[in-house]
Each structure stands twice: as structure tokens, then as C-alpha cells.
Motif scaffolding. Structure first.
Motif, mmCIF file in Angstrom:
data_model
loop_
_atom_site.group_PDB
_atom_site.id
_atom_site.type_symbol
_atom_site.label_atom_id
_atom_site.label_comp_id
_atom_site.label_asym_id
_atom_site.label_seq_id
_atom_site.Cartn_x
_atom_site.Cartn_y
_atom_site.Cartn_z
ATOM 1 N N ASN A 19 0.811 -1.222 0.000
ATOM 2 C CA ASN A 19 0.000 0.000 0.000
ATOM 3 C C ASN A 19 0.841 1.266 0.000
ATOM 4 N N CYS A 20 2.100 1.170 0.396
ATOM 5 C CA CYS A 20 2.993 2.338 0.433
ATOM 6 C C CYS A 20 3.935 2.397 -0.769
ATOM 7 N N ASP A 21 3.713 1.542 -1.743
ATOM 8 C CA ASP A 21 4.513 1.525 -2.969
ATOM 9 C C ASP A 21 4.597 2.931 -3.556
ATOM 10 N N GLY A 22 5.815 3.403 -3.808
ATOM 11 C CA GLY A 22 6.020 4.711 -4.411
ATOM 12 C C GLY A 22 6.108 5.866 -3.433
ATOM 13 N N GLN A 23 5.802 5.639 -2.166
ATOM 14 C CA GLN A 23 5.891 6.708 -1.176
ATOM 15 C C GLN A 23 7.339 6.874 -0.699
ATOM 16 N N VAL A 24 7.649 8.036 -0.179
ATOM 17 C CA VAL A 24 8.998 8.331 0.275
ATOM 18 C C VAL A 24 9.210 7.817 1.695
ATOM 19 N N PHE A 25 10.328 7.115 1.870
ATOM 20 C CA PHE A 25 10.772 6.635 3.177
ATOM 21 C C PHE A 25 12.130 7.264 3.463
ATOM 22 N N ARG A 26 12.503 7.301 4.731
ATOM 23 C CA ARG A 26 13.754 7.951 5.123
ATOM 24 C C ARG A 26 14.593 6.988 5.962
ATOM 25 N N GLN A 27 15.865 6.848 5.571
ATOM 26 C CA GLN A 27 16.801 6.037 6.325
ATOM 27 C C GLN A 27 17.263 6.794 7.569
ATOM 28 N N VAL A 28 17.904 6.096 8.487
ATOM 29 C CA VAL A 28 18.368 6.680 9.740
ATOM 30 C C VAL A 28 19.234 7.913 9.490
ATOM 31 N N ARG A 29 20.092 7.852 8.512
ATOM 32 C CA ARG A 29 20.998 8.969 8.228
ATOM 33 C C ARG A 29 20.396 10.009 7.289
ATOM 34 N N GLY A 30 19.109 9.895 7.016
ATOM 35 C CA GLY A 30 18.406 10.929 6.275
ATOM 36 C C GLY A 30 18.208 10.680 4.797
ATOM 37 N N GLY A 31 18.802 9.642 4.257
ATOM 38 C CA GLY A 31 18.620 9.348 2.838
ATOM 39 C C GLY A 31 17.175 8.989 2.530
ATOM 40 N N GLU A 32 16.624 9.606 1.513
ATOM 41 C CA GLU A 32 15.242 9.317 1.119
ATOM 42 C C GLU A 32 15.230 8.340 -0.045
ATOM 43 N N PHE A 33 14.239 7.468 -0.046
ATOM 44 C CA PHE A 33 14.090 6.493 -1.119
ATOM 45 C C PHE A 33 12.625 6.127 -1.282
ATOM 46 N N THR A 34 12.319 5.531 -2.401
ATOM 47 C CA THR A 34 11.013 4.931 -2.644
ATOM 48 C C THR A 34 11.262 3.479 -3.035
ATOM 49 N N TYR A 35 10.202 2.732 -3.170
ATOM 50 C CA TYR A 35 10.330 1.360 -3.659
ATOM 51 C C TYR A 35 9.116 1.018 -4.506
ATOM 52 N N HIS A 36 9.285 -0.018 -5.300
ATOM 53 C CA HIS A 36 8.205 -0.529 -6.137
ATOM 54 C C HIS A 36 8.052 -2.015 -5.835
ATOM 55 N N VAL A 37 6.839 -2.440 -5.535
ATOM 56 C CA VAL A 37 6.582 -3.847 -5.251
ATOM 57 C C VAL A 37 6.376 -4.577 -6.572
ATOM 58 N N ARG A 38 7.109 -5.665 -6.721
ATOM 59 C CA ARG A 38 7.017 -6.502 -7.915
ATOM 60 C C ARG A 38 6.883 -7.945 -7.453
ATOM 61 N N GLY A 39 5.642 -8.408 -7.333
ATOM 62 C CA GLY A 39 5.400 -9.758 -6.823
ATOM 63 C C GLY A 39 5.801 -9.861 -5.371
ATOM 64 N N ASN A 40 6.761 -10.742 -5.079
ATOM 65 C CA ASN A 40 7.257 -10.924 -3.712
ATOM 66 C C ASN A 40 8.599 -10.232 -3.498
ATOM 67 N N LEU A 41 8.869 -9.204 -4.304
ATOM 68 C CA LEU A 41 10.102 -8.421 -4.184
ATOM 69 C C LEU A 41 9.760 -6.946 -4.143
ATOM 70 N N ILE A 42 10.647 -6.168 -3.526
ATOM 71 C CA ILE A 42 10.562 -4.725 -3.708
ATOM 72 C C ILE A 42 11.856 -4.278 -4.380
ATOM 73 N N ASP A 43 11.723 -3.367 -5.318
ATOM 74 C CA ASP A 43 12.856 -2.744 -5.990
ATOM 75 C C ASP A 43 13.080 -1.393 -5.327
ATOM 76 N N LEU A 44 14.286 -1.165 -4.842
ATOM 77 C CA LEU A 44 14.626 0.069 -4.139
ATOM 78 C C LEU A 44 15.116 1.125 -5.121
ATOM 79 N N SER A 45 14.741 2.370 -4.905
ATOM 80 C CA SER A 45 15.053 3.439 -5.847
ATOM 81 C C SER A 45 16.509 3.904 -5.788
ATOM 82 N N ARG A 46 17.164 3.811 -4.658
ATOM 83 C CA ARG A 46 18.514 4.362 -4.522
ATOM 84 C C ARG A 46 19.622 3.344 -4.721
ATOM 85 N N THR A 47 19.259 2.133 -4.997
ATOM 86 C CA THR A 47 20.233 1.071 -5.177
ATOM 87 C C THR A 47 19.660 0.064 -6.163
ATOM 88 N N LYS A 48 20.496 -0.783 -6.669
ATOM 89 C CA LYS A 48 20.018 -1.822 -7.592
ATOM 90 C C LYS A 48 19.582 -3.078 -6.841
#
Length: 86
Positions: A11-40
Motif C-alpha cells: 500500500n505504500c509503494d512509491g511513497q517516500v521513506f527515510r533512512q536513519v541517516r536521512g537518505g530518502e528512497f522509494t520502492y516498487h513492489v514486484r510480486g514478492n520483491l521490492i525494488d529500491l530506488s537508490r540502489t540496484k
């Protein structure tokens, strides 16, 4: 519990999340995986299931043996995902 948490993650697919050190990222759910925006990296539903054994978390240390610990922490400890469950 993983099914409830995975539904929240979906339900939060595409929303912005924040890491402990402040880095922001999003993710996309693909089946039983999530693809992270800031890394491969991809994180599996099974990895989240293992990470749930450690919640609530104070830091990423308990997750160091899992894929993408800082992302797991950011997602699982976010109020949108944890609700009032931990």
C-alpha cells in the motif's frame, strides 16, 4: 504477521521513506520483491519475514545478516508500516 505487513508495504509503494541517516528512497513492489530506488538491490518478502523477528528495532544491528539492513529498518520502523503493532 508477514501477510499483514506485506499488505502495508504494498500500500505504500512509491511513497517516500527515510533512512536513519536521512537518505530518502522509494520502492516498487514486484510480486514478492521490492525494488529500491537508490540502489540496484531487491528485497524479498521472505527477507522482511526474517526481519520481523527482531522488531521493534532500535538500530540496524540485528538486521546486519540480512539484505539491505538500513532499508529494512527504514520501512519496518516507519509508522505507516508498523502501525501500533511494535
Amino acid at each position: 504477521m508477514i501477510e499483514v505487513v506485506w499488505e502495508r508495504i504494498k500500500n505504500c509503494d512509491g511513497q517516500v521513506f527515510r533512512q536513519v541517516r536521512g537518505g530518502e528512497f522509494t520502492y516498487h513492489v514486484r510480486g514478492n520483491l521490492i525494488d529500491l530506488s537508490r540502489t540496484k538491490r531487491h528485497v524479498s518478502k521472505k527477507t522482511f519475514e526474517h526481519a520481523l523477528e527482531y522488531v521493534p528495532l532500535e538500530n540496524t544491528m540485528p538486521l546486519q545478516n540480512l539484505q539491505a539492513p538500513s532499508y529494512l529498518f527504514a520501512i519496518l520502523m516507519d509508522d505507516r508500516i508498523r502501525k501500533n503493532d511494535w
